[in-house]
Design an enzyme around this catalytic site. Sequence first.
Site, PDB file in Angstrom:
ATOM      1  N   CYS A   1       0.837  -1.196   0.000  1.00  7.59           N
ATOM      2  CA  CYS A   1       0.000   0.000   0.000  1.00  7.59           C
ATOM      3  C   CYS A   1       0.881   1.259   0.000  1.00  7.59           C
ATOM      4  O   CYS A   1       2.094   1.194   0.132  1.00  7.59           O
ATOM      5  CB  CYS A   1      -0.914   0.002   1.221  1.00  7.59           C
ATOM      6  SG  CYS A   1      -0.035   0.176   2.799  1.00  7.59           S
TER       7      CYS A   1
ATOM      8  N   CYS B   1       3.075   1.654   3.012  1.00  6.07           N
ATOM      9  CA  CYS B   1       4.213   0.720   2.994  1.00  6.07           C
ATOM     10  C   CYS B   1       5.314   1.241   2.074  1.00  6.07           C
ATOM     11  O   CYS B   1       6.497   1.160   2.408  1.00  6.07           O
ATOM     12  CB  CYS B   1       3.760  -0.662   2.531  1.00  6.07           C
ATOM     13  SG  CYS B   1       2.505  -1.418   3.591  1.00  6.07           S
TER      14      CYS B   1
END
Length: 77
Positions: A10, A13
């Site tokens: 994501c 991240c």
Amino acid sequence: MDIKILGTGCKKCETLEMNTRQAVEALGIQAEIEKVKDFKEIASYGVLKTPGLVVDGKALISGKVPSVDEIKNLLGN
């Protein structure tokens, strides 16, 4: 130093990975940075909320994206 970025890919991240790489470069330290996307492996570090930052087998961050300076402080200690 062994660093793992825990998460499924994501935006948070990706930001954690970018910030971590910048911190490592700024500190001039040698580190192997690996992305971990497997849920079982992520959970094995006790991280239930991503993104997570693991350094030398120890989970230091879970569920938030620290700044480059915060990561530098964690890695410098």
